[in-house]
Design a protein around this motif. Structure first.
Motif, PDB file in Angstrom:
ATOM      1  N   GLY A  33      78.403 -57.508  50.874  1.00 43.52           N
ATOM      2  CA  GLY A  33      77.524 -56.861  50.327  1.00 43.52           C
ATOM      3  C   GLY A  33      76.530 -55.992  51.390  1.00 43.52           C
ATOM      4  N   GLU A  34      76.848 -56.420  52.565  1.00 45.45           N
ATOM      5  CA  GLU A  34      76.176 -54.933  53.101  1.00 45.45           C
ATOM      6  C   GLU A  34      76.244 -53.429  53.883  1.00 45.45           C
ATOM      7  OE1 GLU A  34      75.851 -55.986  57.370  1.00 45.45           O
ATOM      8  OE2 GLU A  34      77.717 -56.511  58.199  1.00 45.45           O
ATOM      9  N   PHE A  35      75.604 -53.003  54.037  1.00 38.58           N
ATOM     10  CA  PHE A  35      76.707 -51.461  54.553  1.00 38.58           C
ATOM     11  C   PHE A  35      75.864 -51.411  55.963  1.00 38.58           C
ATOM     12  CE2 PHE A  35      76.717 -47.037  53.088  1.00 38.58           C
ATOM     13  CZ  PHE A  35      76.640 -46.136  54.190  1.00 38.58           C
ATOM     14  N   LEU A  36      77.707 -51.414  56.554  1.00 34.60           N
ATOM     15  CA  LEU A  36      77.550 -51.627  57.804  1.00 34.60           C
ATOM     16  C   LEU A  36      78.198 -50.349  58.349  1.00 34.60           C
ATOM     17  CD1 LEU A  36      77.504 -52.804  61.017  1.00 34.60           C
ATOM     18  CD2 LEU A  36      80.091 -53.306  60.180  1.00 34.60           C
ATOM     19  N   THR A  37      77.499 -49.492  59.579  1.00 35.29           N
ATOM     20  CA  THR A  37      77.797 -48.336  59.976  1.00 35.29           C
ATOM     21  C   THR A  37      78.841 -48.721  61.065  1.00 35.29           C
ATOM     22  OG1 THR A  37      76.709 -46.806  58.450  1.00 35.29           O
ATOM     23  CG2 THR A  37      77.107 -46.167  60.480  1.00 35.29           C
ATOM     24  N   LEU A  38      79.916 -48.060  62.001  1.00 42.63           N
ATOM     25  CA  LEU A  38      80.462 -48.168  63.104  1.00 42.63           C
ATOM     26  C   LEU A  38      79.953 -46.746  64.137  1.00 42.63           C
ATOM     27  CD1 LEU A  38      84.164 -49.626  62.135  1.00 42.63           C
ATOM     28  CD2 LEU A  38      81.375 -50.717  62.567  1.00 42.63           C
ATOM     29  N   VAL A 153      86.038 -47.209  41.319  1.00 41.36           N
ATOM     30  CA  VAL A 153      86.433 -47.319  40.275  1.00 41.36           C
ATOM     31  C   VAL A 153      87.082 -48.616  39.628  1.00 41.36           C
ATOM     32  CG1 VAL A 153      88.427 -45.832  39.939  1.00 41.36           C
ATOM     33  CG2 VAL A 153      86.953 -46.158  37.990  1.00 41.36           C
ATOM     34  N   PHE A 154      87.904 -49.024  40.352  1.00 38.58           N
ATOM     35  CA  PHE A 154      89.058 -50.709  40.139  1.00 38.58           C
ATOM     36  C   PHE A 154      88.292 -51.987  41.261  1.00 38.58           C
ATOM     37  CE2 PHE A 154      90.410 -48.519  44.401  1.00 38.58           C
ATOM     38  CZ  PHE A 154      89.971 -49.950  45.290  1.00 38.58           C
ATOM     39  N   GLU A 155      86.617 -51.365  41.305  1.00 37.69           N
ATOM     40  CA  GLU A 155      85.676 -52.632  41.883  1.00 37.69           C
ATOM     41  C   GLU A 155      86.486 -53.004  42.817  1.00 37.69           C
ATOM     42  OE1 GLU A 155      85.005 -54.435  38.240  1.00 37.69           O
ATOM     43  OE2 GLU A 155      83.764 -52.773  37.054  1.00 37.69           O
ATOM     44  N   PRO A 156      86.391 -52.306  43.805  1.00 40.13           N
ATOM     45  CA  PRO A 156      87.205 -52.993  45.466  1.00 40.13           C
ATOM     46  C   PRO A 156      85.660 -53.953  45.965  1.00 40.13           C
ATOM     47  CG  PRO A 156      86.756 -51.103  45.553  1.00 40.13           C
ATOM     48  CD  PRO A 156      86.386 -51.157  44.482  1.00 40.13           C
ATOM     49  N   LYS A 157      85.934 -55.018  46.301  1.00 39.14           N
ATOM     50  CA  LYS A 157      85.123 -55.642  47.345  1.00 39.14           C
ATOM     51  C   LYS A 157      84.659 -55.002  48.787  1.00 39.14           C
ATOM     52  CE  LYS A 157      86.474 -60.503  45.679  1.00 39.14           C
ATOM     53  NZ  LYS A 157      87.063 -61.451  45.813  1.00 39.14           N
ATOM     54  N   LEU A 158      85.345 -54.343  48.972  1.00 38.41           N
ATOM     55  CA  LEU A 158      85.303 -53.507  50.290  1.00 38.41           C
ATOM     56  C   LEU A 158      86.021 -51.907  49.886  1.00 38.41           C
ATOM     57  CD1 LEU A 158      84.222 -52.934  53.460  1.00 38.41           C
ATOM     58  CD2 LEU A 158      86.921 -54.204  54.382  1.00 38.41           C
ATOM     59  N   VAL A 159      84.611 -51.172  50.477  1.00 42.64           N
ATOM     60  CA  VAL A 159      84.862 -49.572  50.357  1.00 42.64           C
ATOM     61  C   VAL A 159      84.582 -48.803  52.271  1.00 42.64           C
ATOM     62  CG1 VAL A 159      84.440 -47.423  49.643  1.00 42.64           C
ATOM     63  CG2 VAL A 159      84.413 -49.600  47.641  1.00 42.64           C
ATOM     64  N   LEU A 160      85.678 -48.591  52.469  1.00 47.29           N
ATOM     65  CA  LEU A 160      85.856 -48.446  54.315  1.00 47.29           C
ATOM     66  C   LEU A 160      85.635 -46.601  53.935  1.00 47.29           C
ATOM     67  CD1 LEU A 160      88.385 -49.751  55.241  1.00 47.29           C
ATOM     68  CD2 LEU A 160      86.483 -50.317  54.813  1.00 47.29           C
ATOM     69  N   MET A 161      84.704 -45.804  54.501  1.00 45.32           N
ATOM     70  CA  MET A 161      84.298 -44.787  54.410  1.00 45.32           C
ATOM     71  C   MET A 161      84.683 -43.836  55.610  1.00 45.32           C
ATOM     72  SD  MET A 161      81.238 -44.413  51.752  1.00 45.32           S
ATOM     73  CE  MET A 161      81.045 -45.176  50.493  1.00 45.32           C
ATOM     74  N   ARG A 186      72.625 -50.033  44.830  1.00 49.25           N
ATOM     75  CA  ARG A 186      73.262 -50.816  42.720  1.00 49.25           C
ATOM     76  C   ARG A 186      74.151 -51.296  42.557  1.00 49.25           C
ATOM     77  NH1 ARG A 186      73.432 -45.830  41.089  1.00 49.25           N
ATOM     78  NH2 ARG A 186      74.846 -45.027  40.000  1.00 49.25           N
ATOM     79  N   LEU A 187      75.251 -51.406  43.892  1.00 50.46           N
ATOM     80  CA  LEU A 187      76.591 -52.072  42.825  1.00 50.46           C
ATOM     81  C   LEU A 187      76.948 -53.455  43.740  1.00 50.46           C
ATOM     82  CD1 LEU A 187      78.778 -48.757  42.562  1.00 50.46           C
ATOM     83  CD2 LEU A 187      78.139 -49.543  41.100  1.00 50.46           C
ATOM     84  N   GLY A 188      75.882 -53.080  44.830  1.00 52.30           N
ATOM     85  CA  GLY A 188      76.698 -54.251  45.955  1.00 52.30           C
ATOM     86  C   GLY A 188      78.144 -54.599  46.932  1.00 52.30           C
ATOM     87  N   VAL A 189      78.398 -53.585  46.660  1.00 55.82           N
ATOM     88  CA  VAL A 189      79.939 -53.784  47.358  1.00 55.82           C
ATOM     89  C   VAL A 189      79.315 -53.403  48.897  1.00 55.82           C
ATOM     90  CG1 VAL A 189      79.829 -50.755  46.875  1.00 55.82           C
ATOM     91  CG2 VAL A 189      82.397 -52.244  47.017  1.00 55.82           C
ATOM     92  N   THR A 190      80.286 -54.233  49.095  1.00 56.99           N
ATOM     93  CA  THR A 190      80.219 -53.874  50.822  1.00 56.99           C
ATOM     94  C   THR A 190      80.916 -52.799  51.606  1.00 56.99           C
ATOM     95  OG1 THR A 190      80.820 -56.077  51.048  1.00 56.99           O
ATOM     96  CG2 THR A 190      81.119 -55.373  53.417  1.00 56.99           C
ATOM     97  N   VAL A 191      79.775 -51.908  52.402  1.00 54.10           N
ATOM     98  CA  VAL A 191      80.392 -50.238  52.550  1.00 54.10           C
ATOM     99  C   VAL A 191      80.729 -50.902  54.039  1.00 54.10           C
ATOM    100  CG1 VAL A 191      79.854 -48.024  53.030  1.00 54.10           C
ATOM    101  CG2 VAL A 191      79.435 -49.449  50.957  1.00 54.10           C
ATOM    102  N   VAL A 192      82.373 -50.429  54.611  1.00 52.02           N
ATOM    103  CA  VAL A 192      82.075 -50.647  56.394  1.00 52.02           C
ATOM    104  C   VAL A 192      81.942 -49.340  56.568  1.00 52.02           C
ATOM    105  CG1 VAL A 192      83.113 -50.384  57.985  1.00 52.02           C
ATOM    106  CG2 VAL A 192      82.945 -52.287  56.740  1.00 52.02           C
TER     107      VAL A 192
END
Length: 364
Positions: A33-38, A153-161, A186-192
């Motif tokens: 659920g965190e937003f982590l930036t590299l 849209v497919f509700e992944p647990k992890l999104v990479l940007m 809003r979505l609570g998805v984990t973002v890297v």
């Protein structure tokens, strides 16, 4: 559970030639659920880490686990990870709706569920009326919204940007930073998220991992990185920073006295494990510096020569020479600028000991 680990890197190395390591012995836990930036300069290893997590690169050594499963040899399309690229990577021959439907079709979802998810995905990024258009008929910001919706849209647990806003102009980029941040909340998805833009990292992230030469120098909240950098690289890479070099001459608990090149003494917080006689680079933020009468109550007071005015609308940056070192910046709100100040003037500058950090010796 907020601190539950979703992704872990253990002893991960990556080399492309078998000799030099782009990533060196990386140990990193990414929380659910965190937003982590590299964050880091070009060639620091941040994008390589993202590509290994996505499956486009394979670690030379070590293991990557995602949701309890070893990822090393699972192909990208079976990882169930969303991905957003700088160049959008939309299919030009498909409409916006078809682009969003594509990852759902790959997962063999039913037509009615696909239709519902596409509709919700377009609403999520406020493009409900543009589903029939093709990517070439959209602005850069709209295309980036489509790429974002397709990754979610497919509700992944992890999104990479990977540098997703790099192609946008400044105003739109800042707007999209907040859009992505609010979507994440809003979505609570984990973002890297990978970027070399430190302002972007500070704005969006729960935590930021600062990379240099394939090693994480510090991983912390944005405010901690800015206010309490662990070393001189982080101090100079995160935000604007003044560096004063000198020699440690005395230690007193958490503080130390540092003699500058012109003989002046500065009292600073001792962050690096410094001993008497060692060289240090001290970090002090431009907004912590006081001028003239305001400097009188500070523990550190020095003489400075005003070299240049740099007007930036809401504030003025004064470039000054302090202790023989040029490029020292002081930020002054426009309403506090004295009309009598002129280039060449000698002024008092001051700051508190708690606001200057004695760090490792900065490499020349």
């Amino acid at each position: 559970m907020a601190d539950e680990v979703l992704v872990s890197f253990r002893g991960v190395q990556k080399s492309y030639d078998g000799e030099s390591l782009i990533v060196k012995n990386l140990d990193l836990d990414i929380r659910r659920g965190e937003f982590l930036t590299l964050l880091g300069p070009s060639g620091s290893g941040k994008t390589t880490c993202l590509m290994m997590l996505a499956g486009f690169e394979t670690p030379s050594h070590g293991e990557i686990h995602f949701d309890g499963k070893l990822l090393n040899h699972i192909p990208p399309h079976k990882r169930n990870i969303g991905m957003v690229f700088q160049n959008y990577a939309l299919f030009p021959h498909m409409t916006v709706a078809e682009n969003l439907a594509y990852p759902l079709t790959l997962r063999k979802m039913g037509k009615s569920e696909i239709a519902d998810r596409v509709k919700n995905g377009l609403a999520m990024v406020r493009l409900e009326s543009l589903g029939h258009r093709y990517p070439g008929q959209l602005s850069g910001g709209q295309q980036q919204r489509v790429a974002l919706a397709r990754a979610l849209v497919f509700e992944p647990k992890l999104v990479l940007m990977d540098e997703p806003l790099g192609a946008l102009d400044k105003q739109l980029r800042e707007h999209m930073q907040l859009e992505i941040k609010h979507l994440h909340e809003r979505l609570g998805v984990t973002v890297v998220y990978v970027t070399h833009d430190q302002g972007e990292a500070l704005t969006m992230s729960d935590r930021v991992a600062v990379f240099k030469d394939g090693i994480i120098q510090q991983i912390d909240t944005a405010s901690t990185l800015y206010e309490s950098p662990a070393n001189s690289f982080v101090a100079n890479f995160i935000g604007e920073n003044n560096t004063l070099r000198g020699e440690v001459v005395d230690l007193a608990g958490e503080l130390c006295d540092v003699r500058l090149h012109d003989g002046a003494l500065v009292k600073a917080r001792r962050v690096a494990m410094l001993g008497s006689g060692e060289v240090t680079s001290m970090s002090v933020r431009p907004e912590r510096v006081r001028l003239n009468a305001a400097a009188a109550g500070c523990e550190n007071r020095l003489q400075a020569r005003l070299m240049e005015f740099i007007y930036l609308g809401d504030h003025v940056r004064l470039r000054m020479e302090v202790a023989g070192q040029g490029g020292f910046i002081v930020k002054v709100p426009v309403g506090e600028v004295d009309a009598a100040w002129q280039v060449g003037d000698m002024m008092d500058v001051g700051w508190m000991a708690r606001d200057v950090r004695a760090l490792d010796a900065l490499a020349a």
